[in-house]
Structure formats: structure tokens, C-alpha cells
Design an enzyme around this catalytic site. Sequence first.
Site, PDB file in Angstrom:
ATOM      1  N   HIS A   1      -0.631  19.865  -2.759  1.00 49.62           N
ATOM      2  CA  HIS A   1      -1.083  18.481  -2.968  1.00 49.62           C
ATOM      3  C   HIS A   1      -1.746  17.986  -1.675  1.00 49.62           C
ATOM      4  O   HIS A   1      -1.315  18.333  -0.581  1.00 49.62           O
ATOM      5  CB  HIS A   1       0.096  17.589  -3.353  1.00 49.62           C
ATOM      6  CG  HIS A   1      -0.341  16.225  -3.792  1.00 49.62           C
ATOM      7  ND1 HIS A   1      -0.690  15.243  -2.896  1.00 49.62           N
ATOM      8  CD2 HIS A   1      -0.526  15.700  -5.028  1.00 49.62           C
ATOM      9  CE1 HIS A   1      -1.059  14.167  -3.575  1.00 49.62           C
ATOM     10  NE2 HIS A   1      -0.972  14.412  -4.863  1.00 49.62           N
TER      11      HIS A   1
ATOM     12  N   GLU B   1      -7.557  16.968  -7.977  1.00 54.27           N
ATOM     13  CA  GLU B   1      -7.230  15.595  -7.605  1.00 54.27           C
ATOM     14  C   GLU B   1      -8.059  15.201  -6.389  1.00 54.27           C
ATOM     15  O   GLU B   1      -7.667  15.493  -5.247  1.00 54.27           O
ATOM     16  CB  GLU B   1      -5.736  15.486  -7.255  1.00 54.27           C
ATOM     17  CG  GLU B   1      -4.810  15.955  -8.352  1.00 54.27           C
ATOM     18  CD  GLU B   1      -3.418  15.368  -8.201  1.00 54.27           C
ATOM     19  OE1 GLU B   1      -2.948  14.785  -9.169  1.00 54.27           O
ATOM     20  OE2 GLU B   1      -2.830  15.470  -7.116  1.00 54.27           O
TER      21      GLU B   1
END
Length: 249
Positions: free
Chosen positions: A97, A169
Site C-alpha cells: 500500500h 490506488e
Amino acid sequence: MSTLWVGTSWKMTKTLTEARAWAEGLREHLDTVPDGVQPFVIPSFTATTTVREILGEDSPVLLGVQNAHWEDTGAWTGEVSVPQAKDAGAQIVEIGHSERREHFGETVETTRLKVAAALRHGLTPLLCIGESAGVKEAGGSSAFILEQAAGALEGLSEEELARVVIAYEPIWAIGEKGRPATVEELVEPFAALGAEYTRRVAGLLYGGSVNLGNAADLLGIDHVTGLFVGRTAWELEGYLELLAIAGRS
Ligand code: 13P
């Protein structure tokens, strides 16, 4: 039609009491999860076993952890291994992430090691990729994310790749400081990812400021097979509504 993955990472939120309330609520609403939608939830490590116990062993909701080390065991103070995560009930390992890349030194090399570790132990790697605003402004989004993905997935067989889920993302679209991406902005990056990975991976998800107003449009983008959600899904009602939207997509 391929399965639509709809899941949430709770990031560093929720006490055990809050985690319990959310998981119990979801368990009570399992009959509303639409066919063809694969739900998943990724709590903090502290809530992993609690959520597993509430959902039960054979739950249709997959459970994940937000990170795991690439070594199986040893002197790595503060870290959690994939076998430990699996022992606690996890089926998914989130890897790379942008918040971990930015604040905790995650690199393409460590994401590669972690993807391999997850696969070695039979867990699903959820590989997150995404470019900064600067890279986007310079027109380099697609090349950047393809390089992040290729680096993390280097050396995998087609069978191993087929067990990987990728979440795109963009950093500029994530969290309180982010702004929701428009569909137009996402078409090209997903075309690039799709050309490389559609039908070769288990899922190609979008994440970053997903909300009840944009979820259907995001799921309509070519090659998108799911949503990876933060804030909107932290309240159970928001998550259930996202599942319903995916069911209608
Ligand atoms: P938000 O949906 O809160 O922008 O977070 C997205 C995300 O980072 C999920 O991992």
C-alpha cells in the site's frame, strides 16, 4: 462475468469493540451479499482473530492482514510473518500500500519478497500499486504502475499469477487529502493494466476515495473487477451499500 471483489482495509482504525460490532453486523447481513461479489475485510493485526472468530471458519467473507514479513520466522522485532497471519485466520495479505511505501520503506523489492511469501503459504497477495500526483502530472502514470507491478510479480508462473489480486490506488486519490479520481482519468491506466493482466490475475481492483456516488461508475471502467475501499466502508452501512451496488453492476 468475472467475480467482483469488494473489500475494505480498516487501516489503523477500530478498537476490538468496534471491530466486533462491524463483523457481527456483517455476519447478520450475509444473506444480502449479492451473487458474484467476493467480500473481504482487512482489519488491524489486533483484530484478526476476533474477526475470524465472529465470521467463522467457512465464511464467504475473506479475511486479510495489511502487511506481513517475507521471512517465515526469526528476529524481526515488530513484524508479523505470513505463517503467523495464516495461523490467526488470514487468507489475504495486503502488500505495498502507498502508505507503507511512503512511511515504512516498502520498495518494489520488498513487495516482490512479500508476494512470494504469501503465495508460498497459500494466501492471496493483494498487491497495491499507484503513482503520485507528480508522476501523473508528468504523464507517467501507466508506465509507473506497470513497473511497480512487474517488479513485484517478477518470476511468477502463470499459476502463481492467477492467485494474485492487484489493486490500483493512485496516491493522489487516497484518503482525506486525496480527491476522487474521475472515470476519464482511470481509463488509460486500467487499459494498460488490463492489457497486461486481465484474465491472468484473480482481480484488478480500483481504490481511492471510492464512495456511494462513484462506485457504480468505477465498476463500469473496462478491466475493473472490484473495489478496495477505506473510509466509505468503515461504517458497516456504507460497506453493505457498496456490496449492493456491485451486485447491480
Ligand atoms: P479511501 O477509500 O479512504 O480513500 O482509502 C483507500 C485505500 O487506501 C484503501 O486501501
